[in-house]
Motif scaffolding. Structure first.
Motif: not given
Length: 129
Positions: A75-77, A88-90, A112-115, A117-124
């Protein structure tokens, strides 16, 4: 520099290497992965950088040591794959595979895709998944 502290990142990786938790090559790739994101997005939230770097460096070290990891919760994936940041993550995961010199197992790519996406969301300025 906005967000994360390079000196703190270096110290964290040094402690992980000296403690035998990660290998130097994995630490270097993790640090360079963060530098790439910093160049693209400017700001990176320090707490997410720390989690990401630790996960990436330990994941690559696990691969070197022939250790395996289970898959993340489906569900998280699914939630992460539905974000606008997944492409972008991929692309960044492809870069990691190139730097590492081999394809990563599907489960590691999923984590890694979870990490990422979290990092990119935080950056944006978005909320974490």
């Amino acid at each position: 520099m906005g967000g994360f502290n390079v000196t703190a990142l270096d110290e964290r990786l040094k402690v992980l290497i000296e403690g035998g938790v990660v290998i130097p090559k994995a630490a270097d790739i993790a640090k360079n992965a963060v530098k790439r994101l910093k160049d693209i997005y400017g700001f990176l939230p320090e707490d997410r950088v720390s989690v990401f770097v630790t996960h990436l460096a330990t994941a690559l070290t696990r691969l070197e040591r022939k250790e395996t990891v289970g898959a993340p919760p489906p569900e998280l994936l699914k939630e992460v794959e539905a974000t606008p940041f997944i492409k972008e993550a991929l692309l960044e995961i492809d870069w990691i595979e190139h730097e590492w010199g081999t394809e990563l197992p599907v489960e590691e790519k999923q984590f890694l895709s979870i990490h990422y996406v979290s990092l990119i969301q935080g950056a944006k300025g978005g909320e974490p998944s």
